[in-house]
Scaffold this motif. Structure first.
Motif, PDB file in Angstrom:
ATOM      1  N   ALA A 124       0.868  -1.142   0.170  1.00  0.00           N
ATOM      2  CA  ALA A 124       0.083   0.041   0.138  1.00  0.00           C
ATOM      3  C   ALA A 124       0.762   1.175   0.106  1.00  0.00           C
ATOM      4  N   ALA A 125       2.061   1.299   0.749  1.00  0.00           N
ATOM      5  CA  ALA A 125       2.584   2.481   1.010  1.00  0.00           C
ATOM      6  C   ALA A 125       3.737   2.726   0.040  1.00  0.00           C
ATOM      7  N   ALA A 126       4.536   1.545  -0.178  1.00  0.00           N
ATOM      8  CA  ALA A 126       5.456   1.586  -1.263  1.00  0.00           C
ATOM      9  C   ALA A 126       5.366   0.631  -2.255  1.00  0.00           C
ATOM     10  N   GLY A 127       5.174   1.074  -3.392  1.00  0.00           N
ATOM     11  CA  GLY A 127       4.903  -0.153  -4.397  1.00  0.00           C
ATOM     12  C   GLY A 127       3.705   0.509  -5.376  1.00  0.00           C
ATOM     13  N   PRO A 128       3.874  -0.283  -6.677  1.00  0.00           N
ATOM     14  CA  PRO A 128       3.018   0.115  -7.540  1.00  0.00           C
ATOM     15  C   PRO A 128       1.499  -0.398  -7.425  1.00  0.00           C
ATOM     16  N   ASP A 129       1.117  -1.192  -6.375  1.00  0.00           N
ATOM     17  CA  ASP A 129      -0.041  -1.615  -6.188  1.00  0.00           C
ATOM     18  C   ASP A 129      -1.319  -0.642  -5.836  1.00  0.00           C
ATOM     19  N   HIS A 130      -1.194   0.584  -5.183  1.00  0.00           N
ATOM     20  CA  HIS A 130      -2.027   1.331  -5.081  1.00  0.00           C
ATOM     21  C   HIS A 130      -3.282   1.071  -4.301  1.00  0.00           C
ATOM     22  N   ALA A 131      -3.391   1.115  -3.064  1.00  0.00           N
ATOM     23  CA  ALA A 131      -4.541   1.210  -2.410  1.00  0.00           C
ATOM     24  C   ALA A 131      -5.313   2.097  -2.584  1.00  0.00           C
ATOM     25  N   TRP A 132      -6.606   1.858  -2.608  1.00  0.00           N
ATOM     26  CA  TRP A 132      -7.501   3.013  -2.968  1.00  0.00           C
ATOM     27  C   TRP A 132      -8.030   3.579  -1.621  1.00  0.00           C
ATOM     28  N   LEU A 133      -7.900   2.350  -0.597  1.00  0.00           N
ATOM     29  CA  LEU A 133      -8.190   3.157   0.706  1.00  0.00           C
ATOM     30  C   LEU A 133      -7.165   2.336   1.778  1.00  0.00           C
ATOM     31  N   SER A 134      -6.668   3.247   2.702  1.00  0.00           N
ATOM     32  CA  SER A 134      -5.743   2.769   3.576  1.00  0.00           C
ATOM     33  C   SER A 134      -6.024   3.598   4.896  1.00  0.00           C
ATOM     34  N   ILE A 135      -5.883   2.813   5.939  1.00  0.00           N
ATOM     35  CA  ILE A 135      -5.954   3.286   7.327  1.00  0.00           C
ATOM     36  C   ILE A 135      -4.647   3.026   7.892  1.00  0.00           C
ATOM     37  N   ASP A 136      -3.953   4.348   8.199  1.00  0.00           N
ATOM     38  CA  ASP A 136      -2.628   4.353   8.804  1.00  0.00           C
ATOM     39  C   ASP A 136      -2.475   4.958  10.014  1.00  0.00           C
ATOM     40  N   ALA A 137      -1.202   5.019  10.665  1.00  0.00           N
ATOM     41  CA  ALA A 137      -0.769   5.659  11.970  1.00  0.00           C
ATOM     42  C   ALA A 137       0.635   6.086  11.506  1.00  0.00           C
ATOM     43  N   THR A 138       0.655   7.495  11.322  1.00  0.00           N
ATOM     44  CA  THR A 138       1.799   8.162  11.027  1.00  0.00           C
ATOM     45  C   THR A 138       2.274   9.209  12.142  1.00  0.00           C
ATOM     46  N   ARG A 193      -6.961   7.005   4.309  1.00  0.00           N
ATOM     47  CA  ARG A 193      -6.600   7.819   2.978  1.00  0.00           C
ATOM     48  C   ARG A 193      -7.295   6.978   1.942  1.00  0.00           C
ATOM     49  N   MET A 194      -8.199   7.970   1.111  1.00  0.00           N
ATOM     50  CA  MET A 194      -8.894   7.407   0.022  1.00  0.00           C
ATOM     51  C   MET A 194      -8.418   8.447  -1.270  1.00  0.00           C
ATOM     52  N   GLY A 195      -7.703   7.724  -2.076  1.00  0.00           N
ATOM     53  CA  GLY A 195      -7.009   8.417  -3.065  1.00  0.00           C
ATOM     54  C   GLY A 195      -6.220   9.505  -2.627  1.00  0.00           C
ATOM     55  N   GLN A 196      -6.607  10.883  -3.187  1.00  0.00           N
ATOM     56  CA  GLN A 196      -5.952  11.986  -2.828  1.00  0.00           C
ATOM     57  C   GLN A 196      -6.244  12.470  -1.289  1.00  0.00           C
ATOM     58  N   LEU A 197      -7.299  12.024  -0.955  1.00  0.00           N
ATOM     59  CA  LEU A 197      -8.125  12.604   0.191  1.00  0.00           C
ATOM     60  C   LEU A 197      -7.678  11.874   1.547  1.00  0.00           C
ATOM     61  N   THR A 198      -6.924  12.520   2.607  1.00  0.00           N
ATOM     62  CA  THR A 198      -6.510  12.094   3.668  1.00  0.00           C
ATOM     63  C   THR A 198      -7.301  12.624   4.857  1.00  0.00           C
ATOM     64  N   ILE A 199      -7.661  11.947   5.781  1.00  0.00           N
ATOM     65  CA  ILE A 199      -8.742  12.737   6.708  1.00  0.00           C
ATOM     66  C   ILE A 199      -8.026  12.144   8.220  1.00  0.00           C
ATOM     67  N   ARG A 200      -8.013  13.182   8.826  1.00  0.00           N
ATOM     68  CA  ARG A 200      -7.336  12.784  10.287  1.00  0.00           C
ATOM     69  C   ARG A 200      -8.441  12.281  10.983  1.00  0.00           C
ATOM     70  N   THR A 201      -7.997  10.694  11.817  1.00  0.00           N
ATOM     71  CA  THR A 201      -8.836  10.159  12.438  1.00  0.00           C
ATOM     72  C   THR A 201      -8.537   9.787  13.651  1.00  0.00           C
ATOM     73  N   THR A 202      -7.313  10.440  14.344  1.00  0.00           N
ATOM     74  CA  THR A 202      -6.948  10.006  15.547  1.00  0.00           C
ATOM     75  C   THR A 202      -7.862   9.901  16.615  1.00  0.00           C
ATOM     76  N   GLY A 203      -7.694   8.941  17.472  1.00  0.00           N
ATOM     77  CA  GLY A 203      -8.441   8.529  18.609  1.00  0.00           C
ATOM     78  C   GLY A 203      -9.498   7.297  18.054  1.00  0.00           C
ATOM     79  N   VAL A 204      -9.847   7.283  16.807  1.00  0.00           N
ATOM     80  CA  VAL A 204     -10.721   6.266  16.251  1.00  0.00           C
ATOM     81  C   VAL A 204     -10.078   5.383  15.390  1.00  0.00           C
ATOM     82  N   PHE A 205      -9.551   5.722  14.332  1.00  0.00           N
ATOM     83  CA  PHE A 205      -8.853   4.937  13.408  1.00  0.00           C
ATOM     84  C   PHE A 205      -7.729   5.062  13.050  1.00  0.00           C
ATOM     85  N   GLY A 206      -6.790   4.199  13.192  1.00  0.00           N
ATOM     86  CA  GLY A 206      -5.386   4.291  13.147  1.00  0.00           C
ATOM     87  C   GLY A 206      -4.715   4.430  14.351  1.00  0.00           C
TER      88      GLY A 206
END
Lengths: 317, 255
Positions: A77-91, A103-116
């Protein structure tokens, strides 16, 4: 006015009407119809149990690789040509602060406290896509999540097959769920009624309204079977037996994405379903899915209007 | 007459919230208990039985893909560099002195070098690898069909499972796997020494790994040193038939 109680014993009588429908009069003086047969009631509650555990154990499984792809493959998802269309991450940002993101495509939503990124019961930080209160088990354990998921998947599938067989053979689907032509013509009216939160009374309340019918059709024939089929497409064993499933859904990773989307749509249905139960009268609704008996709100107030009123209305110009 | 408490909406809501809290607190204890696990294992038995019913006799093949479908970046998971002495030594001379043992309930134990394996009839297949975590990658594999080796070694009648002994330790325990004879003789079950036309890389299990295309990735043991035929895997590891099986995962990983 007293709140009605959940009572099973018929208060007055239980005559068989000309239409063959069982009716009785409840303690509150309202007519009750026998709406849900024992097959529907048992099937409904088994489904509640199975779907609840499938959903929460499914989120546990999702957490093992919180990325969704389209196509046959997808792993990086992060590094590679596979391209996840949806990712839930902790950064972690430059200041050393952790953020949960969806993250969905170009859109990234902060969800600290719930997702990630979320907090455990003891206040420590947990880095996982779905927080502990949304997963079965609460702690991270993919293998136990899978055991729950596949056990309740069997209950769900067998229950669903029995419900389908019953629905067609008893003509419950054809009689009560299939929309009629007048239903479909009245769809505009039904949408307006729903927006106004107006619920049917009298004879109309003995039937499902057209939006309700369409919602049930979507769940019974699209969302839930779609969930089973996309789930089976993820099985390498089942794929060998039914390879056309891979073509139907466009690949194993597409099937995984659609599985997640079907689950989301089902959750959406459940939320609307529960809101409607609350709005339509939760006690009557819950009683009907436990005992089968559903009270009908009369078209007119229970006490008939005085006779004199009728000519008065007609006399108006 | 039985007097039931009047259930108001508010009271029902408060009651259900309280129950949810209790349920959450008790849930994890229940979810991880042995008796729950025993009940849940019925699901695995059901899955195994039903998949064996449809996959057993006619042995349908897993889908094979075109070369253009191959993943540009095949993720390597689990061990990517074994640290055991036996492996380090084999890796040191580029597996020239490495040998595969075939032993256990066989009539003629075998010991084969990589060059000898490569001279045997080979099969090449482009298949999809599905990880238990949820991701997939497509790769091309070349290797010896396992059934061929087992026939060469001659099976004793009591043999029921093929066990794969691996050179890597995972979390300190030896990695191993086991499959039944239906899968062992499936035409796509290979001991693969090449991936996408090149010798198997260390990250992907050099010099030899199992390909078992109708099950999940954790069954596909890397760094295979020996194949043992057994009548039961109860005496191996914790007795569940594989490293991940000993850690709670299903032995039959067809789903």
């Amino acid at each position: 006015m007293t709140a009605p109680t959940i009572d099973e014993a018929p208060a007055v009588s239980e005559p068989q009407t000309a239409s063959g429908r069982r009716e009785r009069v409840g303690r509150d003086g309202r007519t009750q119809i026998y709406r849900h047969t024992v097959w529907v009631r048992v099937g409904h509650w088994l489904n509640v149990l199975a779907l609840t555990l499938l959903l929460f154990s499914g989120l546990q499984i999702f957490n093992a690789h919180p990325h969704l792809y389209w196509g046959q493959y997808g792993a990086n998802a992060a590094a590679g040509p596979d391209h996840a269309w949806l990712s839930i991450d902790a950064t972690r940002d430059k200041a050393g602060k952790d953020h949960g993101t969806v993250r969905m495509g170009q859109l990234t939503i902060r969800t600290t406290g719930v997702f990630g990124v979320s907090k455990r019961a003891d206040g420590s930080t947990s880095y996982r896509a779905f927080p502990r209160w949304m997963t079965v088990p609460g702690y991270t354990d993919l293998s136990q999540g899978r055991h729950f998921h596949f056990f309740f998947a069997w209950i769900f599938v067998l229950n669903g097959l029995v419900f389908w067989a019953y629905g067609f053979l008893s003509r419950h689907f054809q009689r009560d769920i299939a929309p009629t032509a007048p239903d479909l013509r009245g769809i505009g009216r039904s949408i307006v009624d729903h927006v106004k939160l107006k619920h049917p009374t009298g004879e109309a309340a003995t039937r499902y309204n057209v939006l309700q019918k369409l919602a049930y059709i979507a769940v019974i024939f699209v969302f839930l079977p779609g969930m089973v089929l996309t789930g089976l497409t993820m099985s390498p064993g089942f794929d060998a037996f039914f390879p056309w499933l891979l073509d139907l859904f466009g690949g194993r990773q597409s099937a995984r994405s659609l599985h997640f989307i079907c689950a989301g749509l089902t959750v959406g249905f459940i939320i609307v379903h529960l809101v409607e139960v609350m709005l339509a009268g939760p006690i009557n609704e819950v009683r009907s899915i436990i005992t089968g008996w559903y009270g009908i709100r009369p078209d007119h107030p229970v006490a008939p209007p005085p006779v004199e009123e009728t000519p008065a209305v007609e006399a108006r110009p | 007459m039985i007097l039931l408490p009047k259930i108001t909406r508010r009271r029902a809501l408060i009651g259900s919230l309280g129950l949810t809290g209790l349920a959450l607190a008790g849930c994890d204890k229940i979810a991880g208990s042995d008796s729950v696990s025993r009940v849940l294992s019925a699901g695995e038995a059901f899955t195994r039985t039903s998949q064996r019913l449809v996959l057993g006799k006619n042995a349908p093949l897993a889908r094979e893909y075109k070369a253009s479908d191959i993943s540009p970046n095949f993720k390597a998971n689990g061990t990517v560099q074994p640290e055991t002495d036996v492996y380090k030594q084999a890796q040191g001379d580029n597996f020239a002195t490495w040998r595969l043992g075939v032993f256990g309930l066989v009539t003629k134990p075998l010991s084969l070098s990589l060059a000898e394996l490569q001279r045997l009839p080979a099969r090449t297949q482009i298949t999809r690898h599905d990880c238990v975590e949820g991701w997939s990658a497509i790769g091309g594999w070349t290797g010896v069909p396992l059934g061929l080796l087992l026939q060469a070694a001659g099976m004793q009648p009591s043999a029921r499972y093929a066990v794969f002994h691996c050179a890597d330790l995972y979390d300190g325990d030896p990695y191993y796997e086991s499959i039944d004879l239906i899968d062992a003789f499936h035409p796509q079950t290979l001991l693969a020494y090449a991936m996408n036309g090149s010798p198997l890389s260390v990250a992907h299990g050099a010099p030899l790994r199992l390909r078992l295309e109708r099950q999940l990735g954790y069954k596909q043991a890397k760094y295979v040193m020996g194949v043992e035929l057994v009548d039961s895997f109860a005496r191996l590891g914790k007795g569940k038939g594989g490293y991940w099986e000993d850690n709670g995962y299903e032995w039959y990983a067809g789903i």
